[in-house]
Motif scaffolding. Sequence first.
Motif, short mmCIF file in Angstrom:
data_model
loop_
_atom_site.label_atom_id
_atom_site.label_comp_id
_atom_site.label_asym_id
_atom_site.label_seq_id
_atom_site.Cartn_x
_atom_site.Cartn_y
_atom_site.Cartn_z
N VAL A 155 0.85 -1.19 0.00
CA VAL A 155 0.00 0.00 0.00
C VAL A 155 0.89 1.24 0.00
O VAL A 155 1.98 1.26 0.59
N ALA A 156 0.42 2.27 -0.68
CA ALA A 156 1.18 3.51 -0.80
C ALA A 156 1.10 4.32 0.49
O ALA A 156 0.16 4.19 1.28
N ASN A 157 2.11 5.17 0.69
CA ASN A 157 2.10 6.13 1.79
C ASN A 157 1.47 7.42 1.28
O ASN A 157 2.12 8.19 0.58
N VAL A 158 0.20 7.60 1.61
CA VAL A 158 -0.51 8.80 1.16
C VAL A 158 -0.53 9.79 2.32
O VAL A 158 -1.10 9.52 3.37
N PHE A 159 0.11 10.93 2.12
CA PHE A 159 0.25 11.94 3.18
C PHE A 159 -1.09 12.17 3.89
O PHE A 159 -2.11 12.32 3.23
N PRO A 160 -1.10 12.17 5.24
CA PRO A 160 0.04 12.10 6.15
C PRO A 160 0.29 10.70 6.72
O PRO A 160 0.92 10.57 7.78
N HIS A 161 -0.18 9.67 6.05
CA HIS A 161 -0.12 8.32 6.61
C HIS A 161 1.15 7.58 6.19
O HIS A 161 1.72 7.84 5.13
N TYR A 186 1.41 12.82 -2.16
CA TYR A 186 0.54 13.88 -1.66
C TYR A 186 -0.67 13.94 -2.58
O TYR A 186 -0.51 14.10 -3.79
N TYR A 187 -1.85 13.79 -1.99
CA TYR A 187 -3.07 13.78 -2.80
C TYR A 187 -3.93 14.94 -2.35
O TYR A 187 -4.39 15.00 -1.21
N GLU A 188 -4.16 15.88 -3.25
CA GLU A 188 -5.01 17.02 -2.94
C GLU A 188 -6.45 16.63 -3.19
O GLU A 188 -6.86 16.40 -4.33
#
Length: 288
Positions: free
Chosen positions: A82-88, A285-287
Amino acid sequence: MSVTVEERGKPNTQDYRVFFKNSEGKYISPFHDIPIYANEAQNIFHAVVEVPRWTNAKMEIATKDALNPLKQDVKKGNLRYVANVFPHRGYIWNYGAIPQTWEDPNHKDSDTGCCGDNDPIDICDIGNKVCSRGEVIKVKVLGTLALIDEGETDWKVIVINAEDPEAGDFNDIDDVRRIKPGYLEATVDWFKTYKVPDGKPENQFGFNGEFKDRDFAIKTVKSTHEFWKALVSKATSTGELNCMNTSVSNSPFFCSAADADAVVKSAPALGAEDPIPSSVNKWFYYEK
């Protein structure tokens, strides 16, 4: 329940497996042989930890393999992380499943309008301990989130390890809001966005992303236990699922200890681990 694990194959490869043994040293299925209840009168359930908190490898109970060991999910020929999607960072709870449950793909849920995802029901353990892969813990159910994953109902049951020092303070989903503010919102955010780096859309939820309370969650878990009973007794179609077990004596899939030994011995011996790809540490980083 006292359970130990035995690793086979090379970690971080497609042949890696984690098999389970009971206190007598006999091989068992974590899907079928670990009892759902640690204490039925108090609604304390067993849970199998597939993915320890902060890790990325998408390990899961191999429902289609004999004895259902843990293995890493594969997509498009590659091991899945699984990807690290900010802030996780990786999984934000100990993630796993409740044994002897099954989300029936032929049953349309009256609340979500979607059928089950053909897996044991998932748990997110919010306790303080970072568990180990394959660890079996006793959990208190606090609530549930109805994830709709590619058109299937995929319940995410929020639990706390019953042996956590703070477990006595958590009895319902509102206690999570009060004691760990922001954690439930982070949970929704994680499930909504974790597939976006893979080019998929945001996941959707039943109940507008609202968590259902403890009573609703326990009812849901128990209903999936009834579906499992039908599965393991062959009262419903098993499809590609493997229901081989060593303890459900009235099950047509019951096998001998020798048969179980043969399954494990056929797997490669434990070898040196392969390196984890450097891309696993990438941040996204996903806006929204």
